[in-house]
Design an enzyme around this catalytic site. Structure first.
Site, short mmCIF file in Angstrom:
data_model
loop_
_atom_site.label_atom_id
_atom_site.label_comp_id
_atom_site.label_asym_id
_atom_site.label_seq_id
_atom_site.Cartn_x
_atom_site.Cartn_y
_atom_site.Cartn_z
N ASP A 1 -15.46 -16.22 5.87
CA ASP A 1 -14.04 -15.93 5.68
C ASP A 1 -13.37 -15.99 7.05
O ASP A 1 -13.45 -15.06 7.84
CB ASP A 1 -13.90 -14.54 5.04
CG ASP A 1 -12.45 -14.11 4.89
OD1 ASP A 1 -11.56 -14.79 5.43
OD2 ASP A 1 -12.21 -13.07 4.24
N TYR B 1 -13.40 -6.99 5.29
CA TYR B 1 -12.18 -7.05 4.48
C TYR B 1 -11.97 -8.50 4.03
O TYR B 1 -11.99 -9.41 4.85
CB TYR B 1 -10.93 -6.59 5.26
CG TYR B 1 -9.67 -6.76 4.44
CD1 TYR B 1 -9.33 -5.80 3.48
CD2 TYR B 1 -8.87 -7.88 4.57
CE1 TYR B 1 -8.22 -5.97 2.67
CE2 TYR B 1 -7.74 -8.05 3.77
CZ TYR B 1 -7.42 -7.10 2.83
OH TYR B 1 -6.32 -7.27 2.02
N LYS C 1 -3.74 -17.20 6.44
CA LYS C 1 -2.92 -16.58 7.49
C LYS C 1 -2.24 -17.58 8.42
O LYS C 1 -1.16 -18.05 8.09
CB LYS C 1 -3.76 -15.54 8.24
CG LYS C 1 -4.06 -14.33 7.36
CD LYS C 1 -4.28 -13.05 8.13
CE LYS C 1 -4.09 -11.84 7.25
NZ LYS C 1 -5.31 -11.34 6.63
N TYR D 1 0.82 -1.22 0.00
CA TYR D 1 0.00 0.00 0.00
C TYR D 1 0.85 1.27 0.00
O TYR D 1 0.42 2.30 0.50
CB TYR D 1 -0.96 0.02 1.21
CG TYR D 1 -1.77 -1.24 1.37
CD1 TYR D 1 -2.76 -1.57 0.45
CD2 TYR D 1 -1.53 -2.13 2.42
CE1 TYR D 1 -3.50 -2.73 0.57
CE2 TYR D 1 -2.26 -3.30 2.56
CZ TYR D 1 -3.24 -3.59 1.63
OH TYR D 1 -3.97 -4.74 1.76
#
Ligand SMILES: *Cc1c(COP(=O)(O)O)cnc(C)c1O
Length: 431
Positions: free
Chosen positions: A252, A155, A281, A27
């Site tokens: 998710d 997200y 993750k 980012y």
């Protein structure tokens, strides 16, 4: 350019210079606005910097490194795996590591989830989950059902379909407007249970039922969208809605999976099971990139009977044996230890250490759930100032927006948990 990999460590100053000249960071602009810290090694819960300083890692390397760094069982798994094969394609071939991790995932996730698609990152597993939804509806003779329902504040990753279900006000959407598929958004889930919110969810689904393929949400904790918690009962309502309209329900669990919220998977807190679950993750204990989309037999059967004749996805590095081996070792290590006790200990330590933050000017909210601690400010964090304050206490944090938060490795000793909390309070005060 001199490679540090082939010729030993480059002095930090030249490393920074090369980094500024050539290397994108997440980012970020090119060159970056500030110099990143140079990490020389990591062990246990500590990062060692080029200047010899050690920082306790409050972030678990973006929530993945739950067992800490250089864990002997995980190090050994990678080394062992290279002795057999580093990689072979997964089309037409299979291997022990790929089957072993799939088998473990089926065993530890809710019972109806029986089939595993291994993907190379969390975002990609979300793309695969959305394909499952679309292919399911198509196979059921409903090709017009091409939109996903979700709630605001979520997200789900940085690839395009995943971004389309992220919070539309989170900054990600504005940059891509006109390109992203337009999904159906319900309001953000409230932090406390609210029956009126259930009604809201029902009416949004009813209004769009004819065009919806599925529902995708993060259960219990919305992570990078704002570190917010909600009552698991609202997930039960989503299950009812999905059943009523024959929508595929996707959870998710990329951030919440493997114990982070206090249960092995957050879905357990709602007592419901999704049709598709994404994990990532912490799947490999933070060692290598791997994620998975699991689904029920009903979804797998429908997708397989559709005209495409199968699930239309197949990454080059699918089921990478190194990642799969370390993932299986990570799951075994997690189950072998008292992970629930460790996560409860993180929560207790963070609660204690964050108590002083409640009185600070500029602090809007302090919340802890499982192994997650959050201090929300009433203004955007001054990130460099906040990070400097945390480093002053010997802790690595990466605040974003109005949030100073920590998700420490499960193995963090109690005094280091307190130190992380102290650093968060210092960061909140400074930033
Ligand atoms: C991090 C994350 C993703 C994306 O995973 P990547 O591996 O970064 O692509 C998706 N969903 C949630 C909930 C996440 O926290």
């Amino acid at each position: 350019m001199t490679s540090p990999v082939t010729s030993g460590p480059v002095p930090a100053a030249s490393l920074r210079e090369l980094d500024r000249a050539h290397v994108w960071h997440p980012y970020g602009p090119m060159p970056g606005r500030s110099d990143p810290l140079v990490v020389r090694s990591a062990q246990g819960v500590r990062l060692t910097l080029d200047d010899g300083r050690e920082l306790v890692d409050g972030m678990s390397s973006w929530w993945a490194s739950v067992h800490g760094y250089r864990h002997p069982a995980l190090d050994d798994a990678v080394v062992r795996a290279t002795g057999s094969m580093s990689h072979v394609m997964f089309g037409g071939l299979t291997h022990d590591p790929g089957v072993a991790i799939a088998e473990r995932l089926v065993a530890i996730t809710p019972e109806p989830l029986q089939h595993v698609f291994l993907a190379d990152s969390g975002s990609v597993s979300i793309e695969v989950a959305i394909k499952m939804c679309l292919q399911y509806q198509r196979a059921r003779g409903r090709p017009d059902r091409t939109r996903m329902m979700t709630w605001r504040g979520g997200y789900h990753g940085d690839t395009f379909a995943a971004m389309s279900v992220c919070d539309p006000e989170g900054g990600m959407h504005a940059a891509w407007s006109g390109f992203l598929p337009r999904q159906v958004f319900a309001d953000r889930p409230p932090s406390m249970f609210d029956p009126a919110y259930d009604e809201h969810l029902r009416s949004v689904a009813e209004a769009h039922a004819g065009e919806l393929a599925g529902i995708v949400v993060e259960p219990v904790v919305q992570g990078a969208g704002g570190m917010r918690f909600h009552d698991p009962r609202h997930l039960r309502t989503l299950r009812e809605i999905a059943d009523a309209h024959d929508l595929v329900l996707v959870f998710d669990e990329i951030a919440t999976g493997f114990g982070r919220t206090g249960t092995l998977f957050a879905a357990e807190q709602a007592g419901v099971s999704p049709d598709v679950m994404c994990v990532g993750k912490a799947l490999t204990g933070g060692y290598l990139t791997m994620a998975a989309a699991l689904c029920t037999s009903a979804v797998a059967t429908a997708v397989s009977e559709g005209e495409a004749g199968g699930l239309m996805h197949g990454p080059t590095f699918m089921a990478n044996p190194l990642a799969a081996t370390v993932a299986a070792a990570s799951v075994d290590e997690l189950l072998r230890r008292d992970w629930a006790g460790e996560v409860a200990g993180l929560g207790a330590g963070l609660r204690e250490a964050l108590a002083p933050a409640r009185g600070l000017p500029g602090v809007r909210d302090v919340r802890v759930l499982g192994g997650i601690g959050v201090v929300q400010l009433d203004h955007p964090v001054d990130v460099p100032a906040a990070q400097a304050a945390a480093e002053g206490v010997g802790v690595w944090l990466r605040p974003f927006r109005d949030l100073v938060y920590a998700m420490p490795p499960y193995v963090t000793p109690a005094d280091d948990v307190l130190r992380i909390g102290e650093a968060m309070v210092a960061a909140a005060g400074a930033g």
